[in-house]
Design a protein around this motif. Sequence first.
Motif, PDB file in Angstrom:
ATOM      1  N   UNK A  36     -13.926   7.136  11.751  1.00 43.60           N
ATOM      2  CA  UNK A  36     -14.324   7.346  10.362  1.00 43.60           C
ATOM      3  C   UNK A  36     -13.291   8.238   9.677  1.00 43.60           C
ATOM      4  N   UNK A  37     -12.748   7.747   8.548  1.00 44.09           N
ATOM      5  CA  UNK A  37     -11.780   8.517   7.776  1.00 44.09           C
ATOM      6  C   UNK A  37     -12.294   8.660   6.350  1.00 44.09           C
ATOM      7  N   UNK A  38     -12.290   9.888   5.853  1.00 43.57           N
ATOM      8  CA  UNK A  38     -12.743  10.168   4.488  1.00 43.57           C
ATOM      9  C   UNK A  38     -11.680  11.016   3.797  1.00 43.57           C
ATOM     10  N   UNK A  39     -11.207  10.511   2.650  1.00 40.12           N
ATOM     11  CA  UNK A  39     -10.248  11.247   1.845  1.00 40.12           C
ATOM     12  C   UNK A  39     -10.921  11.666   0.547  1.00 40.12           C
ATOM     13  N   UNK A  40     -10.896  12.958   0.267  1.00 45.30           N
ATOM     14  CA  UNK A  40     -11.454  13.481  -0.965  1.00 45.30           C
ATOM     15  C   UNK A  40     -10.337  14.109  -1.793  1.00 45.30           C
ATOM     16  N   UNK A  41     -10.338  13.785  -3.086  1.00 46.82           N
ATOM     17  CA  UNK A  41      -9.400  14.398  -4.029  1.00 46.82           C
ATOM     18  C   UNK A  41     -10.247  15.119  -5.061  1.00 46.82           C
ATOM     19  N   UNK A  42     -10.215  16.459  -5.038  1.00 50.68           N
ATOM     20  CA  UNK A  42     -11.082  17.271  -5.884  1.00 50.68           C
ATOM     21  C   UNK A  42     -10.257  18.289  -6.661  1.00 50.68           C
ATOM     22  N   UNK A  43     -10.712  18.686  -7.844  1.00 48.73           N
ATOM     23  CA  UNK A  43      -9.967  19.677  -8.633  1.00 48.73           C
ATOM     24  C   UNK A  43     -10.041  21.060  -7.996  1.00 48.73           C
ATOM     25  N   UNK A  44      -8.963  21.802  -8.094  1.00 48.98           N
ATOM     26  CA  UNK A  44      -8.961  23.184  -7.625  1.00 48.98           C
ATOM     27  C   UNK A  44      -9.831  24.042  -8.546  1.00 48.98           C
ATOM     28  N   UNK A  95       0.849  -1.195   0.000  1.00 52.24           N
ATOM     29  CA  UNK A  95       0.000   0.000   0.000  1.00 52.24           C
ATOM     30  C   UNK A  95       0.880   1.239   0.000  1.00 52.24           C
ATOM     31  N   UNK A  96       0.249   2.374  -0.118  1.00 52.07           N
ATOM     32  CA  UNK A  96       0.929   3.657  -0.010  1.00 52.07           C
ATOM     33  C   UNK A  96       0.300   4.419   1.144  1.00 52.07           C
ATOM     34  N   UNK A  97       1.125   4.846   2.066  1.00 51.63           N
ATOM     35  CA  UNK A  97       0.623   5.535   3.259  1.00 51.63           C
ATOM     36  C   UNK A  97       0.746   7.042   3.088  1.00 51.63           C
ATOM     37  N   UNK A  98      -0.368   7.734   3.267  1.00 47.75           N
ATOM     38  CA  UNK A  98      -0.402   9.193   3.246  1.00 47.75           C
ATOM     39  C   UNK A  98      -0.420   9.708   4.679  1.00 47.75           C
ATOM     40  N   UNK A 125      -3.241   9.619   9.360  1.00 47.13           N
ATOM     41  CA  UNK A 125      -2.744   8.664   8.381  1.00 47.13           C
ATOM     42  C   UNK A 125      -3.902   8.072   7.585  1.00 47.13           C
ATOM     43  N   UNK A 126      -3.658   7.920   6.294  1.00 42.65           N
ATOM     44  CA  UNK A 126      -4.635   7.276   5.418  1.00 42.65           C
ATOM     45  C   UNK A 126      -3.865   6.379   4.456  1.00 42.65           C
ATOM     46  N   UNK A 127      -4.188   5.086   4.436  1.00 41.55           N
ATOM     47  CA  UNK A 127      -3.481   4.120   3.600  1.00 41.55           C
ATOM     48  C   UNK A 127      -4.263   3.864   2.322  1.00 41.55           C
TER      49      UNK A 127
END
Length: 270
Positions: free
Chosen positions: A183-191, A125-128, A146-148
């Motif tokens: 609860x962990x939520x990762x969002x990747x959104x355009x600028x 995995x990749x850990x952020x 941390x978010x994996x």
Amino acid sequence: MSNFSLSPSPTSGFSLNLQNPTKTSPYHHQPLSFSTSINNTIFTPLNSHTKTFKALPKNLSLTCRHSDYFEPQQQQQLQSHGASSPKVFVGYSIYKGKAALTVEPRSPEFAPINSGAFKLSREGMVMLQFAPAAGVRQYDWSRKQVFSLSVTEMGSIISLGAKDSCEFFHDPNKGRSDEGKVRKVLKVEPLPDGSGHFFNLSVQNKLINLDENIYIPVTKAEFAVLVSAFNFVVPYLLGWHTAANSFKPEDTSRSNNANPRSGAELEWNR
């Protein structure tokens, strides 16, 4: 300049030695030397102004003591380096005014099976790691979150276009008695201006009454580096490099002979 010497040998008649003090081995500061033994050889000067001899050899042998040019300590270092490579830690970091983000790969895990081989038991995995800012160019890593990212989640980020977004939800305690409390939520959104993407991590931990939200803008260049790194490391996280290194021609031949009409071969022959 080369030096020649001719010395009698009790076993082989004569010994011809050549020494060149100007040519040295890169591993040992000793002159290179070669010895030639000639049995029952007659040397006759051809010219008094030269060092040329006419020889009628009956038995000629040449010996080069190359092992003397490697120091024992250097040999041990080479052997120990080849036996086991040291573990290396790598990562990619992005620092911005309100937060910092580091990205680090984690290797897959393998388990032995009855045949003596190994089988992938857990994908890599990749850990952020997200750390909020504590001042100018200072970050509080004691408050990091941390978010994996799994391989599939990495694929989602790799496939993002300039205007695309994705979202991932993790519950570290899923399947346990504390399920739903973290609860962990990762969002990747355009600028908004199209200059990159936002990475926004929100963490709700009811066990310690924590509600944290960390976001960091990632430019197009930084995002391109992440995508390139993800593309490179995915096969390694799946363990495919280990399998590829273990492929042997005899194993393939043995498999084909044992089951020449296997499903894989039938598919390949279509």
